[in-house]
Design a protein around this motif. Structure first.
Motif: not given
Length: 171
Positions: A51-52, A55, A59, A62, A160, A163
């Motif tokens: 995901y990072p 992203r 977005e 994600i 999340s 990040k």
């Protein structure tokens, strides 16, 4: 192996475990433990690596992925805490399976094609190798280590928020 191919392979493994669990021909406890380990390790590498890395491609998808992981994790915790003899066991298996199926469909039909179009093949390969190694490590840790205790926090919340904090911190 490409990151998206690795995740798809893991999706198929989880689908197979759900079929075994629903089939009722085997003792459910070891299948449930394997399912929990596979899901927890899979969610960890998606949340912390995949995901990072993707992203910026979409977005919204994600952020939705993190939320779906949080809900699936809560459903998994409820299932793990339920005896197979309990009347609600089968309903909890079905609910978790349906949550996971929805999530997999969105990833494979919406997110993965966008990722494969936006990222070059070498980067997808490199990311896939990192994720494969991390998955094996996470799998060996087991779901008890990977899933936060209780119901107020999920691993998706941790990932999340971490990040976002990394992105907000200077330099």
């Amino acid at each position: 192996m490409k990151a998206t191919s690795l995740l798809e392979r893991q999706h198929r493994k989880v689908e197979s475990l759900f079929k075994q669990l629903e089939g009722g021909r085997s003792e459910p406890a070891p299948i449930l433990a394997e399912l929990a380990n596979e899901l927890a390790a899979h969610m960890a590498i998606e949340q912390e690596r995949f995901y990072p890395a993707v992203r910026q491609i979409d977005e919204d998808l994600i952020l939705e992925g993190y939320e779906e992981h949080a809900i699936a994790e809560l459903a998994l915790k409820r299932l793990i805490s339920t005896s197979p003899e309990d009347a609600s066991f089968k309903a909890r298996v079905t609910t978790l399976k349906e949550l996971i199926q929805h999530h997999v469909e969105e990833e494979e039909e919406e997110l993965f094609p966008k990722v494969e179009e936006a990222m070059d093949e070498d980067r997808l390969q490199e990311l896939g190798e990192q994720m494969r190694a991390e998955f094996e490590q996470r799998l060996s840790e087991g779901y008890e280590e990977l899933l936060p205790a209780g119901y107020k926090k999920t691993s998706a919340d941790r990932a999340s928020h971490a990040k976002r904090a990394d992105a907000a911190s200077p330099g």
